[in-house]
Design an enzyme around this catalytic site. Sequence first.
Site, short mmCIF file in Angstrom:
data_model
loop_
_atom_site.label_atom_id
_atom_site.label_comp_id
_atom_site.label_asym_id
_atom_site.label_seq_id
_atom_site.Cartn_x
_atom_site.Cartn_y
_atom_site.Cartn_z
N ARG A 62 -22.63 -66.15 7.16
CA ARG A 62 -21.06 -66.67 6.56
C ARG A 62 -21.33 -68.17 7.70
O ARG A 62 -21.30 -68.90 7.61
CB ARG A 62 -19.99 -65.71 7.25
CG ARG A 62 -18.82 -66.02 6.56
CD ARG A 62 -17.94 -65.54 6.75
NE ARG A 62 -18.05 -63.99 7.79
CZ ARG A 62 -17.86 -63.67 9.30
NH1 ARG A 62 -17.45 -65.20 9.64
NH2 ARG A 62 -18.32 -62.59 9.29
N TYR A 114 -6.30 -83.92 -8.86
CA TYR A 114 -6.43 -82.73 -9.26
C TYR A 114 -5.44 -81.58 -9.64
O TYR A 114 -5.13 -81.72 -8.04
CB TYR A 114 -7.90 -81.56 -8.93
CG TYR A 114 -7.53 -80.69 -9.49
CD1 TYR A 114 -8.04 -79.86 -11.05
CD2 TYR A 114 -8.22 -79.72 -8.42
CE1 TYR A 114 -8.18 -79.13 -10.90
CE2 TYR A 114 -7.91 -78.54 -9.11
CZ TYR A 114 -7.95 -77.81 -10.66
OH TYR A 114 -8.10 -76.64 -10.72
N ASP A 186 -12.55 -87.68 -1.97
CA ASP A 186 -13.17 -87.17 -2.88
C ASP A 186 -13.76 -87.31 -3.98
O ASP A 186 -13.13 -88.37 -4.92
CB ASP A 186 -11.92 -86.59 -3.71
CG ASP A 186 -12.20 -84.75 -4.95
OD1 ASP A 186 -13.54 -85.19 -5.68
OD2 ASP A 186 -11.39 -83.25 -5.28
N LYS A 211 -18.24 -79.50 -10.97
CA LYS A 211 -18.41 -80.63 -11.60
C LYS A 211 -20.26 -80.64 -11.76
O LYS A 211 -21.21 -79.75 -12.05
CB LYS A 211 -18.14 -81.18 -11.42
CG LYS A 211 -16.28 -81.12 -11.15
CD LYS A 211 -15.62 -80.03 -12.27
CE LYS A 211 -14.29 -79.34 -12.01
NZ LYS A 211 -14.15 -79.29 -10.63
N1 LCS Z 1 -11.74 -81.80 -7.08
C1 LCS Z 1 -11.57 -82.55 -8.76
C2 LCS Z 1 -11.35 -84.41 -8.26
C3 LCS Z 1 -11.10 -81.54 -9.06
O1 LCS Z 1 -11.15 -81.92 -10.57
C4 LCS Z 1 -11.18 -79.88 -8.73
C5 LCS Z 1 -11.50 -79.02 -9.42
C6 LCS Z 1 -11.38 -79.93 -7.76
C7 LCS Z 1 -11.38 -80.67 -6.80
C8 LCS Z 1 -11.35 -78.30 -7.04
O2 LCS Z 1 -12.86 -78.07 -7.65
P1 LCS Z 1 -12.95 -76.52 -7.46
O3 LCS Z 1 -12.42 -75.14 -6.35
O4 LCS Z 1 -12.68 -76.32 -8.45
O5 LCS Z 1 -14.42 -76.03 -7.43
N2 LCS Z 1 -11.19 -79.72 -11.16
C9 LCS Z 1 -10.87 -79.00 -12.25
C10 LCS Z 1 -10.26 -80.06 -13.49
O6 LCS Z 1 -10.16 -80.99 -13.37
N3 LCS Z 1 -10.02 -78.81 -14.81
O7 LCS Z 1 -10.89 -77.54 -13.92
C11 LCS Z 1 -11.26 -77.95 -12.64
#
Ligand code: LCS
Length: 395
Positions: A62, A114, A186, A211
């Site tokens: 951790r 998001y 981001d 992603k």
């Molecule tokens: N930032 C962006 C621009 C995102 O598109 C997402 C998730 C996150 C942060 C959060 O990331 P995660 O915790 O899911 O790793 N975007 C998503 C989307 O557009 N479709 O499903 C998840």
Amino acid sequence: MDSDLHMRPGLGTRFVHGGDEHDPHTGAVSTPIYQVSTFAFRSAEHGAACFAGEEEGYIYSRLANPTVEIFEGKMAYLEGTDDALAFASGMAAIHNLICHVAHGGHVVSGDTVYGGTFALFDHLIPRLGIEVSFVDTTDTVNIERAIRGDTKLIFVETPANPTLAITDLAATAELAHAHKILLVVDNTFSTPYLQRPIEHGADVALHSCTKYVGGHGDAVSGVYCGSQELIDESREWRTDIGGVIAPLQSWLLLRGLKTLHLRVERSQANAVALAHFLLRHPKVEMVRYPGLESHPQYEIGKKQMLGPGGILSFDVVGGARAGAKLINSVKLMTIAVSLGDCATLIEHPASMTHSTMSPEELTRYGITPGLVRIAAGIEDADDLLEDIERALALM
Ligand code: LCS
């Protein structure tokens, strides 16, 4: 990377070689997965010295883990920062950053982010005493107006999910620094291949590695990259809050990074083909894609991005019902949220990724009821075009 290689290798070379040396103990070419929770001390004194920070050594995963550290080092190298810190998800990364930088203060956030980020900023973080103002960051005047004496950071997604709105990074960074606050970007949609926010003056580049970084739809994770001082503080928060990334996830991301430039190029080429096709289609009302001259921030995008990326959104004539019919009619594309996968994913933001927003908020932030988002994969463009053409013909 071999120290004989010149200091500024090409982008593709950086993704293949940068930041992850061959394992010094064994010469293993692929980074070993240190699938371990705890590390043995040589003695009681050694353990005490490690805890006191008097001796270097791994203690417990951790706190730090070799595979995780190699991934973090590679992301810092690619984004051009001192260091990086990785998390169990993109949301865990955002939560860590906001809590430790903005506690007791105020955040200015882009109004199109998001849906999970919006929910964290609008529904949860205020309960911890952090206030968030949502503004249209495509105009820096709006950001300036929202900055207060206790503002700690500006948070932008550019291009934004799902409207693809673009924020001028250099202008926003100048504004942030004039007020002695951090600019956090981001960078999930662009990846460090198409956009490196730090080069435009931002302080932090953040990713949902779920992603493009992972790229194969098999790992949920997040990271942010920044100065040594910031990351050292963040590490303290991560140690005590948790939300750390697992060694196996870090390894999957290291593997993903080696092909990121190729996958992003192909995804982008497919998105360009889809955007131009949809632009001409009589059943499509508006195509939002940074690669089209009709995009409101087309010139800014060209200035700060190497290319427009692999994600686009558009309205189908007939609104939400027509959008749903289109999504149900495609055969090759997969109906799924997320993006940056090898497979092309299609979704309906208003009822899926951005369903955390009320109908009024969706309207205010330009997420129309019929908006459909496509995250292009790396298939052959002709097959994707045939799929969407056939689906639109059924409308
Ligand atoms: N930032 C962006 C621009 C995102 O598109 C997402 C998730 C996150 C942060 C959060 O990331 P995660 O915790 O899911 O790793 N975007 C998503 C989307 O557009 N479709 O499903 C998840």
